[in-house]
Motif scaffolding. Structure first.
Motif, PDB file in Angstrom:
ATOM      1  N   TRP A 126       0.848  -1.195   0.000  1.00 45.85           N
ATOM      2  CA  TRP A 126       0.000   0.000   0.000  1.00 45.85           C
ATOM      3  C   TRP A 126       0.886   1.249   0.000  1.00 45.85           C
ATOM      4  CZ3 TRP A 126      -5.050   1.073  -0.668  1.00 45.85           C
ATOM      5  CH2 TRP A 126      -5.945  -0.005  -0.667  1.00 45.85           C
ATOM      6  N   ASN A 127       0.541   2.221  -0.834  1.00 46.26           N
ATOM      7  CA  ASN A 127       1.400   3.376  -1.074  1.00 46.26           C
ATOM      8  C   ASN A 127       1.762   4.134   0.195  1.00 46.26           C
ATOM      9  OD1 ASN A 127       1.464   6.549  -1.677  1.00 46.26           O
ATOM     10  ND2 ASN A 127       2.360   5.462  -3.422  1.00 46.26           N
ATOM     11  N   GLU A 134      11.499   2.157   7.661  1.00 51.79           N
ATOM     12  CA  GLU A 134      11.365   2.347   9.101  1.00 51.79           C
ATOM     13  C   GLU A 134      10.012   1.840   9.587  1.00 51.79           C
ATOM     14  OE1 GLU A 134      11.480   5.990  12.398  1.00 51.79           O
ATOM     15  OE2 GLU A 134      11.903   6.386  10.289  1.00 51.79           O
ATOM     16  N   TRP A 135       8.936   2.267   8.916  1.00 53.35           N
ATOM     17  CA  TRP A 135       7.601   1.829   9.337  1.00 53.35           C
ATOM     18  C   TRP A 135       7.453   0.316   9.177  1.00 53.35           C
ATOM     19  CZ3 TRP A 135       3.446  -0.760   7.262  1.00 53.35           C
ATOM     20  CH2 TRP A 135       2.246  -0.689   7.971  1.00 53.35           C
ATOM     21  N   CYS A 136       7.891  -0.207   8.037  1.00 49.46           N
ATOM     22  CA  CYS A 136       7.738  -1.640   7.792  1.00 49.46           C
ATOM     23  C   CYS A 136       8.471  -2.459   8.850  1.00 49.46           C
ATOM     24  CB  CYS A 136       8.237  -1.984   6.395  1.00 49.46           C
ATOM     25  SG  CYS A 136       7.133  -1.410   5.068  1.00 49.46           S
ATOM     26  N   THR A 137       9.655  -2.015   9.235  1.00 55.73           N
ATOM     27  CA  THR A 137      10.395  -2.735  10.265  1.00 55.73           C
ATOM     28  C   THR A 137       9.666  -2.671  11.597  1.00 55.73           C
ATOM     29  OG1 THR A 137      12.475  -2.201   9.136  1.00 55.73           O
ATOM     30  CG2 THR A 137      12.628  -2.927  11.417  1.00 55.73           C
ATOM     31  N   LYS A 138       9.122  -1.521  11.940  1.00 55.25           N
ATOM     32  CA  LYS A 138       8.384  -1.386  13.197  1.00 55.25           C
ATOM     33  C   LYS A 138       7.155  -2.292  13.226  1.00 55.25           C
ATOM     34  CE  LYS A 138       9.916   3.318  14.192  1.00 55.25           C
ATOM     35  NZ  LYS A 138       9.577   4.762  14.201  1.00 55.25           N
ATOM     36  N   GLN A 139       6.580  -2.562  12.070  1.00 49.16           N
ATOM     37  CA  GLN A 139       5.387  -3.409  12.006  1.00 49.16           C
ATOM     38  C   GLN A 139       5.701  -4.879  11.741  1.00 49.16           C
ATOM     39  OE1 GLN A 139       2.583  -2.607  12.964  1.00 49.16           O
ATOM     40  NE2 GLN A 139       2.540  -0.380  12.936  1.00 49.16           N
ATOM     41  N   ASP A 145       8.672  -2.048  -0.790  1.00 47.76           N
ATOM     42  CA  ASP A 145       9.336  -1.390  -1.919  1.00 47.76           C
ATOM     43  C   ASP A 145      10.531  -0.548  -1.499  1.00 47.76           C
ATOM     44  OD1 ASP A 145       7.490  -2.501  -3.620  1.00 47.76           O
ATOM     45  OD2 ASP A 145       6.168  -0.763  -3.611  1.00 47.76           O
ATOM     46  N   ALA A 146      10.751  -0.401  -0.202  1.00 49.80           N
ATOM     47  CA  ALA A 146      11.847   0.426   0.296  1.00 49.80           C
ATOM     48  C   ALA A 146      13.140  -0.385   0.390  1.00 49.80           C
ATOM     49  CB  ALA A 146      11.488   0.989   1.672  1.00 49.80           C
ATOM     50  N   ASP A 147      14.253   0.330   0.472  1.00 54.10           N
ATOM     51  CA  ASP A 147      15.551  -0.293   0.709  1.00 54.10           C
ATOM     52  C   ASP A 147      15.644  -0.628   2.200  1.00 54.10           C
ATOM     53  OD1 ASP A 147      18.157  -1.069   0.970  1.00 54.10           O
ATOM     54  OD2 ASP A 147      19.045   0.823   0.319  1.00 54.10           O
ATOM     55  N   MET A 148      15.647  -1.897   2.523  1.00 49.73           N
ATOM     56  CA  MET A 148      15.682  -2.323   3.915  1.00 49.73           C
ATOM     57  C   MET A 148      17.057  -2.865   4.309  1.00 49.73           C
ATOM     58  SD  MET A 148      11.911  -4.124   4.284  1.00 49.73           S
ATOM     59  CE  MET A 148      11.831  -3.984   6.069  1.00 49.73           C
ATOM     60  N   SER A 149      18.070  -2.514   3.552  1.00 55.41           N
ATOM     61  CA  SER A 149      19.420  -2.989   3.855  1.00 55.41           C
ATOM     62  C   SER A 149      20.017  -2.182   4.999  1.00 55.41           C
ATOM     63  CB  SER A 149      20.305  -2.879   2.615  1.00 55.41           C
ATOM     64  OG  SER A 149      20.399  -1.529   2.180  1.00 55.41           O
ATOM     65  N   TRP A 156      13.285  -9.882   2.783  1.00 54.45           N
ATOM     66  CA  TRP A 156      13.027 -11.158   2.125  1.00 54.45           C
ATOM     67  C   TRP A 156      13.149 -10.913   0.627  1.00 54.45           C
ATOM     68  CZ3 TRP A 156      12.876 -15.845   4.124  1.00 54.45           C
ATOM     69  CH2 TRP A 156      12.215 -16.889   3.481  1.00 54.45           C
ATOM     70  N   SER A 157      14.297 -11.237   0.078  1.00 55.88           N
ATOM     71  CA  SER A 157      14.672 -10.753  -1.251  1.00 55.88           C
ATOM     72  C   SER A 157      14.442 -11.786  -2.344  1.00 55.88           C
ATOM     73  CB  SER A 157      16.149 -10.356  -1.250  1.00 55.88           C
ATOM     74  OG  SER A 157      16.594 -10.055  -2.547  1.00 55.88           O
TER      75      SER A 157
END
Length: 531
Positions: A126-127, A134-139, A145-149, A156-157
């Motif tokens: 969801w856009n 940051e938000w995705c990690t907290k949840q 779609d963000a760079d989570m490196s 999960w690549s």
């Protein structure tokens, strides 16, 4: 023994993720009035490989100190964020919208949290949230779609091979081209070569998709038809092909999962072939009704084949312990008007996990901010992927907390709108490509028009200045539906302006209303929906 955090010291390792976890914990503790200084009550943040299954973590406390332990880099951060949620009341509603309530952090001595997510893959797009690592990690989201490196611990690549890859891997077509012959050994040789090349080029890959192109044009040569007949479904031929690739790479890449689709012509499970342990089968709910829980759908719409998915998921569950779901959580032809699916989300998630589903991708509107309820839907989906067994009371508590934070003092009126539209939609069925009057009829909207006007008006009146725009943008869904009830040139011009000024999409891949469009017509006649 009861412990209240007043003064603490925080100790951790030197990896980027551990240092970030320490910084985050300190930041929120200080916001709660806890002093961080050397020599105080010790908190240790550490890795514990015994907790590595599905990002498992543990938080424990004694009179002598606390330990935050995670089995993966993600999980080290999860241990911090989930502790803050449970014991400090912190809420991560949206990027830039959080709640840190006043009050002490108090808990009993012992193991405070010992948890591993049920789903190994938790993806959202969801856009409003998918571009925020940051938000995705907290949840607890581990793919977006963000760079989570770096400090976020990675994601999960797919290593460049994500969905509809069969033509590319066999060098026969693009993602929408005809599917290749799966009985041709040369196609298998090329696919193995290209999967291995992708893995060598992307050493951090967790999963690769070996999946059919996006159409129903599959090979019907004599050999393929014989396999299809033997297996009772084209999925058997597909699975034999995928298993061969999975077996070839298993020794060299023991951590990599091979993902394939059970989609359209491959949705039904085969009679003979079973997926190898390093294979996951991803079912797609594209032909379902989303107004009801899957197991309770009356299947009134000609579009929907909900009982088929329920049957096929149960059958796949008998032979596969690693099923993923590609779910759908918006109306892709009508992004703006109300899509009343809140009554189905929780029960569907529970049904999935009860049938061996280990990965979830609830697809939404990833292309623009929402003119409907995309924000609250993203929040609830994240919560459900983390805890698919939550109760109905917990689900609506999450909803209410979000609505209050996002819409302000008039949030209860918006909750009433959600409740009423959910109730009305329960009398009908609706897919992800159908007219807004499909589940809730024109007559039902007309009967409730005065009440709905009042609900949105009161919600805006009570909102403070920071939240009025949130109310107004979400109210576009009712503005759109009212124009369907009462087409008006002036009303249409206003809606077009209101939507365009906020860069909201009307439907998938469509931002603009063409100049030649007759705006005196109802807005559901403004576009060619045949795609």
């Amino acid at each position: 023994m009861s412990i209240t955090l007043k003064q603490v010291s925080i100790l951790t390792g030197n990896t980027e993720t551990e240092v970030y976890a320490k910084e985050e914990l300190q930041k929120y503790l200080e916001m709660k009035g806890v002093t961080v200084k050397d020599g105080a009550y010790p908190i240790t943040i550490t890795y514990d490989k015994t907790l590595s299954r599905n990002d498992g973590f543990r938080v424990s406390a004694t009179a002598d100190g606390m330990t935050f332990a995670g089995g993966t880099e993600h999980a080290v951060l999860y241990s911090v964020y989930k502790f803050l949620e449970k014991f400090a009341g912190v809420r991560y509603f949206l990027p830039g919208l959080e709640k840190v309530p006043a009050g002490d952090i108090t808990f009993e001595e012992g193991i405070l949290i010992d948890f591993a997510p049920i789903f190994e893959s938790r993806q959202i797009n969801w856009n409003a949230v998918t571009h925020s690592a940051e938000w995705c990690t907290k949840q607890g989201i581990n793919n977006c779609d963000a760079d989570m490196s770096g400090k976020f611990g990675g994601k999960w690549s797919y290593g460049g091979l994500f969905v509809h890859t069969l033509g590319k891997l066999t060098e026969t077509a693009e993602w929408a081209g005809a599917n290749p012959c799966l009985c041709d050994p040369e196609n298998l040789r090329k696919a193995i070569k290209n999967v291995r090349a992708a893995l060598e080029a992307n050493p951090n890959t967790d999963i690769v998709s070996v999946s059919q192109n996006d159409n129903n044009n599959y090979c019907k040569c004599e050999k393929c038809q014989a396999v299809d007949a033997e297996e009772g479904s084209p999925s058997g031929n597909m699975l034999r092909f995928v298993n061969a690739i999975a077996a070839d790479i298993a020794e060299d890449y023991p951590h990599v999962v091979v993902d394939t689709l059970a989609y359209n012509y491959t949705q039904a499970a085969p009679k003979i072939t079973k997926p190898l342990p390093n294979v996951c089968v991803r079912l797609c709910s594209i032909r379902c009704c989303f107004m009801h829980p899957l197991t309770k759908c009356p299947n009134k719409s000609v579009w929907t084949k909900t009982p088929n998915l329920v049957r096929d998921l149960v059958e796949w569950g008998k032979i596969c312990n690693r099923i993923y779901i590609w779910d759908y959580t918006t109306n892709f032809k009508f992004y703006v008007p109300t899509y009343a699916n809140f009554g189905a989300l929780r029960e569907n998630m529970r049904f999935y996990v009860d049938n061996h589903v280990r990965g979830m991708f609830p697809q939404g509107n990833s292309q623009s901010i929402s003119g409907e309820f995309g924000e609250v839907r993203a929040y609830l989906l994240a919560k459900l992927m983390w805890d698919p067994y939550m109760s109905e009371e917990e689900y609506y508590t999450h909803m209410d907390e979000f609505l209050e934070a996002y819409y302000g003092d008039g949030w209860k009126y918006i909750r009433k709108y959600i409740d009423k539209t959910t109730e009305l939609a329960a009398d009908g069925c609706m897919n992800i490509y159908e007219n807004p009057f499909t589940a809730i009829t024109r007559e039902e909207y007309a009967e409730n028009e005065v009440d709905f006007d009042e609900l949105w008006q009161k919600a805006e009146e009570l909102a403070d200045e920071d939240r009025k725009e949130n109310v107004r943008r979400s109210a576009l869904q009712w503005q759109y539906l009212k124009l369907m009830l009462h087409p008006s040139l002036e009303g249409s011009k206003k809606l077009v302006h209101d939507v365009k000024s906020r860069n909201i999409l009307w439907l998938e891949r469509k931002y603009e209303v063409e100049d030649a469009t007759d705006l005196s017509l109802s807005p559901d006649h403004w576009f060619d929906y045949r795609y």
